[in-house]
Design a protein around this motif. Structure first.
Motif, PDB file in Angstrom:
ATOM      1  N   SER A  54       3.485  63.757 -12.083  1.00 43.85           N
ATOM      2  CA  SER A  54       4.199  62.751 -12.872  1.00 43.85           C
ATOM      3  C   SER A  54       5.691  62.708 -12.566  1.00 43.85           C
ATOM      4  CB  SER A  54       3.988  62.999 -14.373  1.00 43.85           C
ATOM      5  OG  SER A  54       4.490  64.263 -14.749  1.00 43.85           O
ATOM      6  N   ALA A  55       6.223  63.747 -11.927  1.00 43.82           N
ATOM      7  CA  ALA A  55       7.644  63.723 -11.538  1.00 43.82           C
ATOM      8  C   ALA A  55       7.895  62.764 -10.374  1.00 43.82           C
ATOM      9  CB  ALA A  55       8.108  65.130 -11.155  1.00 43.82           C
ATOM     10  N   PHE A  56       6.813  62.266  -9.767  1.00 44.20           N
ATOM     11  CA  PHE A  56       6.940  61.425  -8.576  1.00 44.20           C
ATOM     12  C   PHE A  56       6.352  60.029  -8.782  1.00 44.20           C
ATOM     13  CE2 PHE A  56       6.995  65.820  -7.535  1.00 44.20           C
ATOM     14  CZ  PHE A  56       7.950  65.951  -6.534  1.00 44.20           C
ATOM     15  N   GLY A  57       5.844  59.774  -9.994  1.00 43.11           N
ATOM     16  CA  GLY A  57       5.240  58.478 -10.286  1.00 43.11           C
ATOM     17  C   GLY A  57       4.061  58.654 -11.215  1.00 43.11           C
ATOM     18  N   ASP A  58       3.154  57.703 -11.204  1.00 41.13           N
ATOM     19  CA  ASP A  58       1.944  57.818 -12.016  1.00 41.13           C
ATOM     20  C   ASP A  58       1.133  59.016 -11.514  1.00 41.13           C
ATOM     21  OD1 ASP A  58      -1.197  57.058 -12.058  1.00 41.13           O
ATOM     22  OD2 ASP A  58      -0.175  56.332 -13.868  1.00 41.13           O
ATOM     23  N   PRO A  59       0.786  59.959 -12.400  1.00 38.31           N
ATOM     24  CA  PRO A  59       0.128  61.180 -11.912  1.00 38.31           C
ATOM     25  C   PRO A  59      -1.208  60.925 -11.233  1.00 38.31           C
ATOM     26  CG  PRO A  59       0.118  61.090 -14.321  1.00 38.31           C
ATOM     27  CD  PRO A  59       1.035  60.014 -13.853  1.00 38.31           C
ATOM     28  N   GLY A  60      -2.015  60.005 -11.775  1.00 30.63           N
ATOM     29  CA  GLY A  60      -3.283  59.707 -11.142  1.00 30.63           C
ATOM     30  C   GLY A  60      -3.105  59.120  -9.750  1.00 30.63           C
ATOM     31  N   GLU A  61      -2.145  58.213  -9.612  1.00 27.82           N
ATOM     32  CA  GLU A  61      -1.893  57.595  -8.310  1.00 27.82           C
ATOM     33  C   GLU A  61      -1.374  58.614  -7.300  1.00 27.82           C
ATOM     34  OE1 GLU A  61       0.759  54.380  -8.973  1.00 27.82           O
ATOM     35  OE2 GLU A  61      -0.689  53.183 -10.119  1.00 27.82           O
ATOM     36  N   GLN A  62      -0.491  59.509  -7.761  1.00 28.61           N
ATOM     37  CA  GLN A  62       0.066  60.514  -6.861  1.00 28.61           C
ATOM     38  C   GLN A  62      -0.997  61.515  -6.412  1.00 28.61           C
ATOM     39  OE1 GLN A  62       3.279  60.548  -5.589  1.00 28.61           O
ATOM     40  NE2 GLN A  62       3.360  58.527  -6.552  1.00 28.61           N
ATOM     41  N   LEU A  63      -1.869  61.925  -7.332  1.00 27.83           N
ATOM     42  CA  LEU A  63      -2.938  62.840  -6.974  1.00 27.83           C
ATOM     43  C   LEU A  63      -3.912  62.178  -6.006  1.00 27.83           C
ATOM     44  CD1 LEU A  63      -4.519  65.456  -7.248  1.00 27.83           C
ATOM     45  CD2 LEU A  63      -5.435  64.622  -9.426  1.00 27.83           C
ATOM     46  N   THR A  64      -4.229  60.920  -6.264  1.00 33.99           N
ATOM     47  CA  THR A  64      -5.119  60.182  -5.372  1.00 33.99           C
ATOM     48  C   THR A  64      -4.503  60.064  -3.981  1.00 33.99           C
ATOM     49  OG1 THR A  64      -6.178  58.957  -7.164  1.00 33.99           O
ATOM     50  CG2 THR A  64      -6.203  57.934  -4.979  1.00 33.99           C
ATOM     51  N   ARG A  65      -3.204  59.819  -3.929  1.00 36.26           N
ATOM     52  CA  ARG A  65      -2.513  59.731  -2.630  1.00 36.26           C
ATOM     53  C   ARG A  65      -2.652  61.037  -1.849  1.00 36.26           C
ATOM     54  NH1 ARG A  65       3.298  60.652  -2.193  1.00 36.26           N
ATOM     55  NH2 ARG A  65       4.004  60.157  -0.090  1.00 36.26           N
ATOM     56  N   ALA A  66      -2.475  62.155  -2.545  1.00 31.56           N
ATOM     57  CA  ALA A  66      -2.589  63.449  -1.878  1.00 31.56           C
ATOM     58  C   ALA A  66      -4.018  63.695  -1.408  1.00 31.56           C
ATOM     59  CB  ALA A  66      -2.138  64.560  -2.827  1.00 31.56           C
ATOM     60  N   ARG A  67      -4.996  63.392  -2.247  1.00 30.26           N
ATOM     61  CA  ARG A  67      -6.391  63.607  -1.866  1.00 30.26           C
ATOM     62  C   ARG A  67      -6.779  62.728  -0.672  1.00 30.26           C
ATOM     63  NH1 ARG A  67      -9.801  66.402  -5.397  1.00 30.26           N
ATOM     64  NH2 ARG A  67     -11.562  65.276  -4.469  1.00 30.26           N
ATOM     65  N   LYS A  68      -6.339  61.482  -0.659  1.00 28.80           N
ATOM     66  CA  LYS A  68      -6.631  60.601   0.472  1.00 28.80           C
ATOM     67  C   LYS A  68      -6.033  61.156   1.754  1.00 28.80           C
ATOM     68  CE  LYS A  68      -7.189  56.038  -1.676  1.00 28.80           C
ATOM     69  NZ  LYS A  68      -6.576  54.687  -1.852  1.00 28.80           N
ATOM     70  N   SER A  69      -4.805  61.637   1.670  1.00 26.80           N
ATOM     71  CA  SER A  69      -4.136  62.183   2.844  1.00 26.80           C
ATOM     72  C   SER A  69      -4.877  63.391   3.400  1.00 26.80           C
ATOM     73  CB  SER A  69      -2.700  62.574   2.487  1.00 26.80           C
ATOM     74  OG  SER A  69      -2.030  63.160   3.586  1.00 26.80           O
ATOM     75  N   CYS A  70      -5.556  64.132   2.514  1.00 28.79           N
ATOM     76  CA  CYS A  70      -6.292  65.332   2.927  1.00 28.79           C
ATOM     77  C   CYS A  70      -7.755  65.046   3.242  1.00 28.79           C
ATOM     78  CB  CYS A  70      -6.191  66.394   1.845  1.00 28.79           C
ATOM     79  SG  CYS A  70      -4.508  66.994   1.545  1.00 28.79           S
ATOM     80  N   GLY A  71      -8.153  63.776   3.198  1.00 30.65           N
ATOM     81  CA  GLY A  71      -9.519  63.415   3.535  1.00 30.65           C
ATOM     82  C   GLY A  71     -10.521  63.749   2.463  1.00 30.65           C
ATOM     83  N   LEU A  72     -10.090  63.785   1.208  1.00 26.41           N
ATOM     84  CA  LEU A  72     -10.974  64.105   0.091  1.00 26.41           C
ATOM     85  C   LEU A  72     -11.342  62.843  -0.679  1.00 26.41           C
ATOM     86  CD1 LEU A  72      -9.242  67.332  -1.264  1.00 26.41           C
ATOM     87  CD2 LEU A  72     -11.444  67.188  -0.079  1.00 26.41           C
ATOM     88  N   PRO A  73     -12.493  62.821  -1.330  1.00 24.71           N
ATOM     89  CA  PRO A  73     -12.892  61.639  -2.116  1.00 24.71           C
ATOM     90  C   PRO A  73     -11.939  61.397  -3.282  1.00 24.71           C
ATOM     91  CG  PRO A  73     -14.380  63.472  -2.531  1.00 24.71           C
ATOM     92  CD  PRO A  73     -13.526  63.881  -1.368  1.00 24.71           C
ATOM     93  N   THR A  74     -11.826  60.149  -3.675  1.00 28.64           N
ATOM     94  CA  THR A  74     -10.943  59.751  -4.760  1.00 28.64           C
ATOM     95  C   THR A  74     -11.708  58.836  -5.702  1.00 28.64           C
ATOM     96  OG1 THR A  74     -10.116  57.852  -3.524  1.00 28.64           O
ATOM     97  CG2 THR A  74      -8.876  59.912  -3.325  1.00 28.64           C
ATOM     98  N   PRO A  75     -11.207  58.681  -6.942  1.00 26.52           N
ATOM     99  CA  PRO A  75     -11.890  57.789  -7.875  1.00 26.52           C
ATOM    100  C   PRO A  75     -11.940  56.353  -7.348  1.00 26.52           C
ATOM    101  CG  PRO A  75     -10.302  59.160  -9.015  1.00 26.52           C
ATOM    102  CD  PRO A  75     -10.047  59.353  -7.561  1.00 26.52           C
ATOM    103  N   ALA A  76     -13.012  55.658  -7.688  1.00 24.10           N
ATOM    104  CA  ALA A  76     -13.119  54.247  -7.301  1.00 24.10           C
ATOM    105  C   ALA A  76     -12.095  53.434  -8.077  1.00 24.10           C
ATOM    106  CB  ALA A  76     -14.522  53.742  -7.595  1.00 24.10           C
ATOM    107  N   PRO A  77     -11.520  52.400  -7.486  1.00 27.66           N
ATOM    108  CA  PRO A  77     -10.565  51.565  -8.210  1.00 27.66           C
ATOM    109  C   PRO A  77     -11.174  51.002  -9.468  1.00 27.66           C
ATOM    110  CG  PRO A  77     -10.586  51.016  -5.858  1.00 27.66           C
ATOM    111  CD  PRO A  77     -11.734  51.939  -6.103  1.00 27.66           C
ATOM    112  N   ALA A  78     -10.354  50.914 -10.534  1.00 25.18           N
ATOM    113  CA  ALA A  78     -10.852  50.407 -11.818  1.00 25.18           C
ATOM    114  C   ALA A  78     -11.178  48.930 -11.697  1.00 25.18           C
ATOM    115  CB  ALA A  78      -9.821  50.648 -12.902  1.00 25.18           C
TER     116      ALA A  78
END
Length: 318
Positions: free
Chosen positions: A294-318
Motif C-alpha cells: 500500500s506504500a506504492f499504490g493499491d495493495p492488490g494491484e501492486q501484489l498482482t504486479r509482482a506476481r505477474k512479473s514472477c510468472g505466478l497466477p493472479t486473480p481474474a479481473p473483476a
C-alpha cells in the motif's frame, strides 16, 4: 507453515492459515468470547503466537463491547489481555486521527495494560501494547551506547520487554515505529534504530527485516530513481542475506508469517530478483497483507504486479 496453493483470489484476513484463530475471530464477530479464551490460553508459553493472536482478535473486537463484557463476566489473564489490546487499538486510532479523545483513551489503555501485566507478570504482551502506545506521548529516555544519533525514546520500557523475551518480534516493530517521521521521529533516527536492532539479532531472526520496514517507510516516489534503491549493492546484499538465512525458517512457523514474507517478497521484486521473489510469494499462498504494497499504490494491484512479473497466477479481473 502450510499456506496452501493460490486459488485465484487473495485472502487479506490477518489470521491467515491459523484455523483456530480464524474460528475464534468468527466467534468474536458473533459476540462470543469462549473461542478467544481458548486460543489465547494455549499460547501462555509461546509469546510470539500470543502477541499475534491477541492483536488479530483485538482488531475484530475493537468496535464492539465484547472485551468489556468478557472482563465483567469472566475476568482473568486472557480477558485482561484482550481488553488491553482493544484499548491500545482504540487509542492509536484516535491519535492517528488527531481526535480530542486521544488523551482519555490513552489513559484507559495504559491502565488496561498494567492490569493485564499484573495478572500474568511473565507475559511480555501487555508491555508490548504499552510500547505501542509510547509513540503517542511516550518517555524520552536516553539511548544506549552504540547508536550514532543516540535518539531518545522509550528505551527503558523496551528493555523491560527484552528481559521477558529478547527477540520479541512485535516489540521491535512497535519500538521502531516510535522513530517514524509520521510519529515525530526522523529519518536518521529511524535508520539508526533499525540498523542497531537488526544487527544485534541472529541471522535467522525475522528481526533482520527491520531495515526493509524502514526502507519502505522512507520511500518517496517523487525522489529521482527512488524505485532503484533496492537494487543498490548494499541493499541487494541485505535482502539476499534475509532470503538465505531467515526465509528457510518461515516453514517452521505455527502460521504463515504473511507480513514478514510480504516485505521480503516486495524487496526481492524491487531488487529485480524475480526467481527468489517467486519462491517467497509462492510460500505466502493466497494470503496477503496491505503493507508494504500500500506504500506504492493499491495493495492488490501492486501484489498482482509482482506476481505477474514472477510468472505466478493472479486473480481474474473483476
Amino acid at each position: 507453515m502450510a499456506a496452501g496453493s493460490f486459488e485465484g483470489h487473495y485472502v487479506w484476513h490477518p489470521a491467515a492459515d491459523d484455523r483456530e484463530l480464524a474460528r475464534a475471530c468468527t466467534d468474536v464477530r458473533a459476540g462470543r468470547y469462549l473461542g478467544a479464551h481458548n486460543v489465547l490460553e494455549e499460547t501462555r508459553g509461546n509469546y510470539e503466537l500470543r502477541a499475534h493472536r491477541s492483536l488479530v482478535l483485538a482488531s475484530e473486537a475493537a468496535d464492539s463491547d465484547l472485551a468489556e463484557r468478557w472482563m465483567a463476566e469472566e475476568p482473568g489473564p486472557e480477558a485482561a489481555l484482550l481488553g488491553a489490546r482493544v484499548a491500545m487499538i482504540r487509542a492509536l486510532r484516535m491519535a492517528d486521527a488527531g481526535d480530542a479523545r486521544t488523551d482519555a483513551l490513552l489513559r484507559i489503555a495504559q491502565a488496561a495494560c498494567m492490569r493485564a501485566a499484573r495478572l500474568l507478570p511473565q507475559d511480555p504482551t501487555p508491555w508490548v501494547a504499552q510500547l505501542a502506545l509510547a509513540r503517542i506521548d511516550g518517555p524520552r529516555d536516553p539511548a544506549p551506547r552504540g547508536l550514532l544519533t543516540a535518539p531518545p525514546g522509550p528505551w527503558q520500557m523496551f528493555a523491560h520487554v527484552l528481559r521477558l523475551d529478547p527477540w520479541h518480534r512485535e516489540a521491535h516493530h512497535r519500538f521502531l515505529a516510535c522513530f517514524f517521521t509520521r510519529h515525530g521521529g526522523s529519518a536518521s533516527a529511524r535508520w539508526d534504530v533499525a540498523s542497531f536492532l537488526s544487527h544485534r539479532a541472529p541471522a535467522t531472526s525475522a528481526l533482520r527485516l527491520l531495515p526493509l520496514v524502514a526502507l519502505v517507510e522512507d520511500y518517496d516516489p517523487n525522489v529521482l530513481l527512488a524505485d532503484h534503491t533496492w537494487q543498490q549493492p548494499q541493499w541487494a546484499a541485505t535482502i539476499l542475506g534475509i532470503y538465505h538465512n531467515w526465509f528457510p525458517q518461515a516453514a517452521s512457523y505455527h502460521f504463515t508469517p504473511v507480513l514478514d514474507l510480504a516485505y521480503l517478497a516486495h524487496a526481492l521484486f524491487m531488487a529485480k530478483r524475480e526467481f527468489e521473489a517467486r519462491e517467497v510469494l509462492t510460500a505466502m499462498g493466497p494470503y496477503a497483507s496491505r503493507m508494504p504494497w500500500s506504500a506504492f499504490g493499491d495493495p492488490g494491484e501492486q501484489l498482482t504486479r509482482a506476481r505477474k512479473s514472477c510468472g505466478l497466477p493472479t486473480p481474474a479481473p473483476a
